[in-house]
Design an enzyme around this catalytic site. Structure first.
Site, PDB file in Angstrom:
ATOM      1  N   GLY A 193       1.282  -1.093   0.155  1.00 47.74           N
ATOM      2  CA  GLY A 193       0.161   0.154  -0.210  1.00 47.74           C
ATOM      3  C   GLY A 193       0.891   1.595   0.341  1.00 47.74           C
ATOM      4  O   GLY A 193       0.317   2.316  -0.105  1.00 47.74           O
ATOM      5  N   GLU A 221       4.109  -6.559   1.203  1.00 49.41           N
ATOM      6  CA  GLU A 221       3.359  -7.045   0.191  1.00 49.41           C
ATOM      7  C   GLU A 221       3.768  -5.747  -1.091  1.00 49.41           C
ATOM      8  O   GLU A 221       2.907  -5.909  -1.145  1.00 49.41           O
ATOM      9  CB  GLU A 221       1.970  -7.906   0.477  1.00 49.41           C
ATOM     10  CG  GLU A 221       2.125  -8.961   1.155  1.00 49.41           C
ATOM     11  CD  GLU A 221       0.884  -9.367   1.681  1.00 49.41           C
ATOM     12  OE1 GLU A 221       0.712 -10.740   2.214  1.00 49.41           O
ATOM     13  OE2 GLU A 221       0.138  -8.936   1.577  1.00 49.41           O
ATOM     14  N   PRO A 222       4.719  -4.943  -0.887  1.00 54.98           N
ATOM     15  CA  PRO A 222       4.467  -4.096  -1.957  1.00 54.98           C
ATOM     16  C   PRO A 222       4.806  -4.380  -3.251  1.00 54.98           C
ATOM     17  O   PRO A 222       5.429  -5.612  -3.797  1.00 54.98           O
ATOM     18  CB  PRO A 222       6.462  -3.814  -2.298  1.00 54.98           C
ATOM     19  CG  PRO A 222       6.969  -4.451  -1.852  1.00 54.98           C
ATOM     20  CD  PRO A 222       6.039  -5.645  -0.699  1.00 54.98           C
ATOM     21  N   GLY A 223       3.730  -3.400  -4.313  1.00 52.13           N
ATOM     22  CA  GLY A 223       4.011  -4.013  -5.875  1.00 52.13           C
ATOM     23  C   GLY A 223       4.600  -3.158  -6.121  1.00 52.13           C
ATOM     24  O   GLY A 223       5.168  -2.758  -6.990  1.00 52.13           O
ATOM     25  N   ARG A 224       3.452  -1.882  -6.289  1.00 57.30           N
ATOM     26  CA  ARG A 224       3.299  -0.707  -7.385  1.00 57.30           C
ATOM     27  C   ARG A 224       4.237  -0.359  -6.643  1.00 57.30           C
ATOM     28  O   ARG A 224       4.995   0.461  -7.778  1.00 57.30           O
ATOM     29  CB  ARG A 224       2.084   0.848  -6.820  1.00 57.30           C
ATOM     30  CG  ARG A 224       1.675   1.361  -6.836  1.00 57.30           C
ATOM     31  CD  ARG A 224       1.097   2.818  -6.387  1.00 57.30           C
ATOM     32  NE  ARG A 224      -0.164   1.562  -6.317  1.00 57.30           N
ATOM     33  CZ  ARG A 224      -1.618   1.881  -7.034  1.00 57.30           C
ATOM     34  NH1 ARG A 224      -1.271   2.520  -7.783  1.00 57.30           N
ATOM     35  NH2 ARG A 224      -2.692   1.447  -6.373  1.00 57.30           N
ATOM     36  N   ARG A 275      -6.304   2.682 -16.237  1.00 53.03           N
ATOM     37  CA  ARG A 275      -6.163   3.377 -15.035  1.00 53.03           C
ATOM     38  C   ARG A 275      -6.608   5.471 -15.123  1.00 53.03           C
ATOM     39  O   ARG A 275      -7.376   5.440 -13.642  1.00 53.03           O
ATOM     40  CB  ARG A 275      -5.132   4.000 -14.344  1.00 53.03           C
ATOM     41  CG  ARG A 275      -4.162   2.040 -14.011  1.00 53.03           C
ATOM     42  CD  ARG A 275      -2.861   2.163 -13.173  1.00 53.03           C
ATOM     43  NE  ARG A 275      -2.882   2.746 -11.943  1.00 53.03           N
ATOM     44  CZ  ARG A 275      -2.668   3.639 -11.386  1.00 53.03           C
ATOM     45  NH1 ARG A 275      -2.312   4.643 -11.675  1.00 53.03           N
ATOM     46  NH2 ARG A 275      -3.268   3.831  -9.869  1.00 53.03           N
ATOM     47  N   CYS A 332     -13.372   4.080 -29.363  1.00 49.74           N
ATOM     48  CA  CYS A 332     -14.886   4.500 -29.053  1.00 49.74           C
ATOM     49  C   CYS A 332     -15.750   5.029 -28.115  1.00 49.74           C
ATOM     50  O   CYS A 332     -16.916   4.266 -27.678  1.00 49.74           O
ATOM     51  CB  CYS A 332     -15.659   3.503 -30.520  1.00 49.74           C
ATOM     52  SG  CYS A 332     -15.298   4.421 -31.853  1.00 49.74           S
ATOM     53  N   GLU A 333     -15.135   5.263 -27.229  1.00 45.97           N
ATOM     54  CA  GLU A 333     -15.984   5.468 -25.983  1.00 45.97           C
ATOM     55  C   GLU A 333     -14.998   7.348 -25.217  1.00 45.97           C
ATOM     56  O   GLU A 333     -14.348   7.326 -25.353  1.00 45.97           O
ATOM     57  CB  GLU A 333     -16.011   4.705 -24.784  1.00 45.97           C
ATOM     58  CG  GLU A 333     -15.133   3.720 -24.392  1.00 45.97           C
ATOM     59  CD  GLU A 333     -15.790   3.082 -23.191  1.00 45.97           C
ATOM     60  OE1 GLU A 333     -16.021   2.743 -22.131  1.00 45.97           O
ATOM     61  OE2 GLU A 333     -16.654   2.168 -23.956  1.00 45.97           O
ATOM     62  N   TYR A 339      -0.252  -2.075 -12.716  1.00 49.04           N
ATOM     63  CA  TYR A 339      -1.851  -2.028 -13.242  1.00 49.04           C
ATOM     64  C   TYR A 339      -1.620  -1.740 -14.498  1.00 49.04           C
ATOM     65  O   TYR A 339      -2.627  -0.599 -14.709  1.00 49.04           O
ATOM     66  CB  TYR A 339      -2.577  -1.375 -12.185  1.00 49.04           C
ATOM     67  CG  TYR A 339      -2.506  -1.604 -10.868  1.00 49.04           C
ATOM     68  CD1 TYR A 339      -2.735  -3.089 -10.412  1.00 49.04           C
ATOM     69  CD2 TYR A 339      -1.760  -1.781  -9.395  1.00 49.04           C
ATOM     70  CE1 TYR A 339      -2.851  -3.910  -9.220  1.00 49.04           C
ATOM     71  CE2 TYR A 339      -0.652  -1.966  -8.248  1.00 49.04           C
ATOM     72  CZ  TYR A 339      -1.985  -3.133  -7.951  1.00 49.04           C
ATOM     73  OH  TYR A 339      -1.823  -3.348  -7.233  1.00 49.04           O
TER      74      TYR A 339
END
Lengths: 433, 433
Positions: free
Chosen positions: A253, A287-290, A326, A357-358, A386
């Site tokens: 986190g 548990e680091p990710g980002r 994101r 197309c949005e 991500y």
């Protein structure tokens, strides 16, 4: 470049290994333009050095406690990225059977794997037990019963830690806040307490850990401290009742800099956190990710068209929400850097939009940058976490290639998908022929 | 079931071919539970009859004008779905080279293909010209120049229609509203007028159509009428200046029933629209996507765990935002029906959440349904459009299987992905070995 990023670079706090050499954006010692010429766009480009450095920063900051650092691979699960971290001694935090499969393929030792997630299937649990992973993070009493049942059938004693929900608001985007009372994650403290008391009822389990993870992209130490203090009071009371807590998993986190955030550094985080855990016997898990891969990657793309309307300047790109969701999903900010800087050009404000197309298909809005031309290349920064892991084939768009740079070398670590790949597994049934 | 849906069924306005026979949810003449037993969960299940019926409804409603109905394949581009519609005489609305590839594989004649989208690459344009598609919908003057250049090089005369942005707010979700002035889509009327005047400057193009598409999931005729009237005034003035408008493409955007919406039917829509276009010579084109497939599909899943917390009842499923991202991306509503109804059970309120590790991973919140048990199956309705087509491998989760039902037959039209599929194209570079 935002003022925040400029200052970080001035202060010498190296965020990542993407920087200009003369006019050219480089990743480590390679010109991004050279990669783009060789591999095409869109392409995710990761810096090996940034990945390793962020892992080492965290390891150094906490070295007095020798924690097990399990990289949260949902952030970026490319095999080469995993291998890079496994070679540094990282364990892995997995959330599915697919991630277990990847983890083993990357050569991660099973005793360094922890398995989280609210929805583990029986099949996934069995595979993980057979593989001999270190710990399951348990999210519900129903799951506890299921793992006990499967472990009993396999005649194994399985270690589990209970994920507790401390009821702390981390002050982050609602989609990534996980420690609030209305969250699907974890057990409230009363339920967790009851589980420990009833642990003889789970003969195939060793309930020996506590897990806490309150959310993602958290910028200050305060919510962490608040949550960890609550957890420590809980653990102390459990120990007084005779429970043995072997593992304390503090989750991930840690926030990173996307724009002008000023997150705590690993060093500052450790200084705040360490005093809580000195003189305690349990093995800490992070548990680091980002934190590790977020700033280690860019998404490089080309400008297909410039389009001026009465109210906007659009730069239409060959990448969009299918490659990087994101911005539209979390309102996230990614800095936009030209692959070639030209100081003589004037500044102009653009919306950077994709071909999908949005209206939600944008990567950045109302950004001031140098005047741009069709055909030029751009980098969207902080796309290492991500990014590719959430990419889709929406609008029948093949997913981009991924490239890893190490020093002056680079290699394609995942090939660009082809049109043929899009159709894999599809079959027109006999009754339509 | 929401009151709205119940009433629709009472009124005999058949929405789709998913209904209970006794206690069992069926798709046409097949029990959904039988499909789930054979194919596993999660699985997308489509009704052939619903797809065909919705196409025919629109065709019948407008038969006096004999429009070209080009199914907007980004909603659901599975080959078998495309083939079903192509056999009914549908054309296809494509938005990428990948969709062109799929369209040809489904056997669609090139002269029934129209190509939209703000970011067509040179390569995609060339492929489409070589294939001989009917029309390009043009989104910017830069794109116009690019197509003219490529057509010139290929020595072809290419038909294009200009997408105009009428500046009408369709009153839908901000991500799918495309006709507002700040939108990336289309040309404002002044720019479009200038293009027609300058059309001799594009010798390789025949600028012979107008395209208008103001957004998706629009529930009333009013925004359409407003936009079409604006466009007709524009077309009339162009004709007075000597321009020949051969095609008028009215786009898509017809809303469907997800919960208690009361959208106009094809019949009502036609009654409002037809008077505008009688006595006009141009060929009309429609581009319906969601209208045709939205209610023709469900996502079937199983309950892994039930979890009670102090504030919520969670049903944890084996499907999540990776398979169906609409709830978290658009706050969209999908009805939740049990595969087996049990009238003796009490009602209870649940949050339906997935196994993905983020709070945004939910399919439905605060829904009242019969009391549920782990292992049981559920259907998320109205998942035929923007379901599988937006699915990802997030959390290293293989994408679900897709099944088509026709009468009492069913067939897997796309195989469930495997763990091996997740890694396809990945390679650990020599410098990491």
């Amino acid at each position: 470049m935002s003022a925040g990023l400029e200052k970080e670079i001035e202060r010498g706090v190296r965020l990542h290994d993407f920087y200009y050499v003369g006019r050219d954006l480089c990743c480590e010692k390679v010109r991004v333009w050279d990669i783009v010429q060789a591999v095409g766009t869109p392409v995710y480009i990761y810096s090996h050095r940034t990945i390793v450095e962020h892992f080492r920063k965290l390891k150094r900051a906490f070295q007095s406690l020798r924690p097990l650092i399990c990289y949260s691979m949902k952030a970026n699960s490319n095999l080469a990225v995993l291998k890079t971290l496994v070679r540094e001694g990282a364990g892995l935090d997995i959330v599915s059977g697919g991630e277990l499969y990847r983890a083993r393929r990357a050569g991660c030792e099973a005793r360094k794997i922890v398995y989280a997630g609210v929805g583990k299937t029986g099949e996934e649990i069995e595979e993980a037990i057979r593989a001999g992973i270190l710990l399951f993070n348990i999210e519900s009493t129903a799951e506890l019963g299921e793992i006990n049942r499967i472990a009993g059938r396999l005649k194994k004693k399985v270690k589990v830690s209970l994920r507790v929900n401390p009821g702390v608001d981390p002050g982050t985007h609602r989609h990534i806040a996980t420690g609030k009372p209305e969250s699907k994650f974890g057990l409230d403290l009363d339920t967790a307490h009851a589980v420990f008391i009833q642990s003889p009822g789970y003969p195939a389990l060793s309930i020996c850990g506590i897990h806490v993870h309150i959310g993602s992209q958290i910028l200050t130490g305060e919510p962490f401290l608040k949550a960890f203090r609550k957890v420590l009071i809980f653990v102390t009371s459990l120990e007084k009742e005779g429970c043995k807590i072997e593992y304390l998993n503090l989750g991930g986190g840690l926030g990173i800099i996307y724009s002008d955030e000023k997150p705590q550094t690993a060093e500052e985080f450790a200084q705040e956190i360490l005093p809580l855990f000195h003189h305690r016997k349990f093995r800490l898990i992070f548990e680091p990710g980002r934190f590790i891969v977020g700033n280690a990657g860019i998404l490089a793309a080309r400008i297909l068209y410039l389009k001026k309307t009465p109210v906007k300047n659009f730069a239409v790109l060959d990448t969009g929400m299918n490659d990087l969701i994101r911005p539209t999903l979390y309102d996230s900010h990614h800095e936009v850097w030209p692959l070639e800087k030209d100081p003589r050009r004037e500044k102009r404000v653009y919306d950077f939009v994709g071909p999908v197309c949005e209206s939600g298909d944008f990567l950045a809005r109302d950004r001031s940058t140098q005047e741009l031309r069709a055909g030029e290349g751009l980098a969207f920064l902080s796309a290492g976490a991500y990014g590719f892991s959430m990419a889709s084939n929406y609008n029948s768009r093949p997913r981009p290639a991924e490239v890893l740079v190490k020093g002056s070398e680079f290699a394609v670590i995942r090939k660009r998908e082809t049109h043929g790949d899009l159709l894999r597994g599809e079959k027109v049934p006999p009754f339509l022929r």
